[in-house]
Design a protein around this motif. Structure first.
Motif, short mmCIF file in Angstrom:
data_model
loop_
_atom_site.label_atom_id
_atom_site.label_comp_id
_atom_site.label_asym_id
_atom_site.label_seq_id
_atom_site.Cartn_x
_atom_site.Cartn_y
_atom_site.Cartn_z
N MET A 60 0.77 -1.26 -0.22
CA MET A 60 0.10 -0.09 -0.08
C MET A 60 0.71 1.23 0.22
O MET A 60 0.55 2.33 -0.70
N ASP A 61 1.96 1.25 0.76
CA ASP A 61 2.83 2.53 0.62
C ASP A 61 3.38 2.82 -0.61
O ASP A 61 3.50 3.80 -1.16
N LEU A 62 3.69 1.51 -1.57
CA LEU A 62 4.20 1.78 -2.71
C LEU A 62 3.15 2.30 -3.72
O LEU A 62 3.52 3.27 -4.24
N ALA A 63 1.84 2.12 -3.43
CA ALA A 63 0.68 2.50 -4.49
C ALA A 63 0.61 4.16 -4.09
O ALA A 63 0.55 4.85 -5.20
N LEU A 64 0.64 4.44 -2.70
CA LEU A 64 0.54 5.68 -2.30
C LEU A 64 1.54 6.80 -2.85
O LEU A 64 1.57 7.94 -3.33
N SER A 65 2.86 6.04 -2.73
CA SER A 65 4.10 6.86 -3.25
C SER A 65 4.00 7.09 -4.79
O SER A 65 4.23 8.28 -5.28
N LEU A 66 3.76 5.96 -5.43
CA LEU A 66 3.58 6.37 -7.02
C LEU A 66 2.20 7.33 -7.23
O LEU A 66 2.56 7.90 -8.30
N MET A 67 1.42 7.25 -6.43
CA MET A 67 0.25 8.29 -6.77
C MET A 67 0.89 9.80 -6.76
O MET A 67 0.38 10.56 -7.37
N VAL A 68 1.60 9.94 -5.55
CA VAL A 68 2.23 11.29 -5.35
C VAL A 68 3.23 11.56 -6.28
O VAL A 68 3.21 12.63 -7.02
N LEU A 69 3.83 10.49 -6.79
CA LEU A 69 4.89 10.85 -7.75
C LEU A 69 4.18 11.07 -9.12
O LEU A 69 4.36 12.04 -9.73
N CYS A 70 3.26 10.46 -9.58
CA CYS A 70 2.28 10.64 -10.72
C CYS A 70 1.67 12.20 -10.55
O CYS A 70 1.51 12.73 -11.57
N ALA A 71 1.38 12.59 -9.41
CA ALA A 71 0.76 13.80 -9.30
C ALA A 71 1.58 15.10 -9.56
O ALA A 71 1.41 15.91 -10.12
N VAL A 72 3.05 14.76 -9.10
CA VAL A 72 3.89 15.72 -9.25
C VAL A 72 4.24 15.68 -10.75
O VAL A 72 4.29 16.91 -11.35
N VAL A 73 4.26 14.85 -11.40
CA VAL A 73 4.63 14.72 -12.93
C VAL A 73 3.54 15.24 -13.61
O VAL A 73 3.81 16.04 -14.59
N ILE A 132 -4.19 13.57 -5.40
CA ILE A 132 -3.55 14.13 -4.03
C ILE A 132 -4.72 13.92 -2.99
O ILE A 132 -4.15 13.66 -1.87
N VAL A 133 -6.05 14.20 -3.41
CA VAL A 133 -7.08 14.11 -2.50
C VAL A 133 -7.44 12.55 -1.99
O VAL A 133 -7.47 12.21 -0.94
N ASN A 134 -7.07 11.65 -2.90
CA ASN A 134 -7.09 10.37 -2.46
C ASN A 134 -6.10 9.86 -1.62
O ASN A 134 -6.23 9.08 -0.48
N VAL A 135 -4.88 10.40 -1.86
CA VAL A 135 -3.69 10.26 -0.76
C VAL A 135 -4.07 10.69 0.61
O VAL A 135 -3.72 9.99 1.51
N ALA A 136 -4.49 11.90 0.52
CA ALA A 136 -4.88 12.37 1.90
C ALA A 136 -6.04 11.60 2.52
O ALA A 136 -5.84 11.48 3.81
#
Length: 71
Positions: A1-14, A43-47
């Motif tokens: 789950m940590d990997l998925a959230l990290s990838l989501m943040v990275l994708c949001a930045v990109v 970002i809202v989903n990660v939050a």
């Protein structure tokens, strides 16, 4: 789950960076807005998954705990 959230943040930045590049080139304004909306949704989903509720427990922490009903 940590990997998925990290990838989501990275994708949001990109996505935000790509939207800014497209905006500076003044090309595809519809695509720029769609990229920004998608980044905001990510970002809202990660939050939602990481911010704690009134009890101080985040949904991410709740998924890590075993279910007492299944034991």
């Amino acid at each position: 789950m940590d990997l998925a959230l990290s990838l989501m943040v990275l994708c949001a930045v990109v996505l935000i960076a790509g939207a800014l590049i497209l905006w500076r080139r003044k090309s595809a304004p519809k695509t720029v807005w769609l990229m920004l909306v998608l980044a905001l949704v990510m970002i809202v989903n990660v939050a939602i998954w990481t911010l704690p509720d009134t009890d101080g427990v985040s949904p991410l922490e709740q998924t890590a705990q075993p279910d007492p009903l299944l034991e």
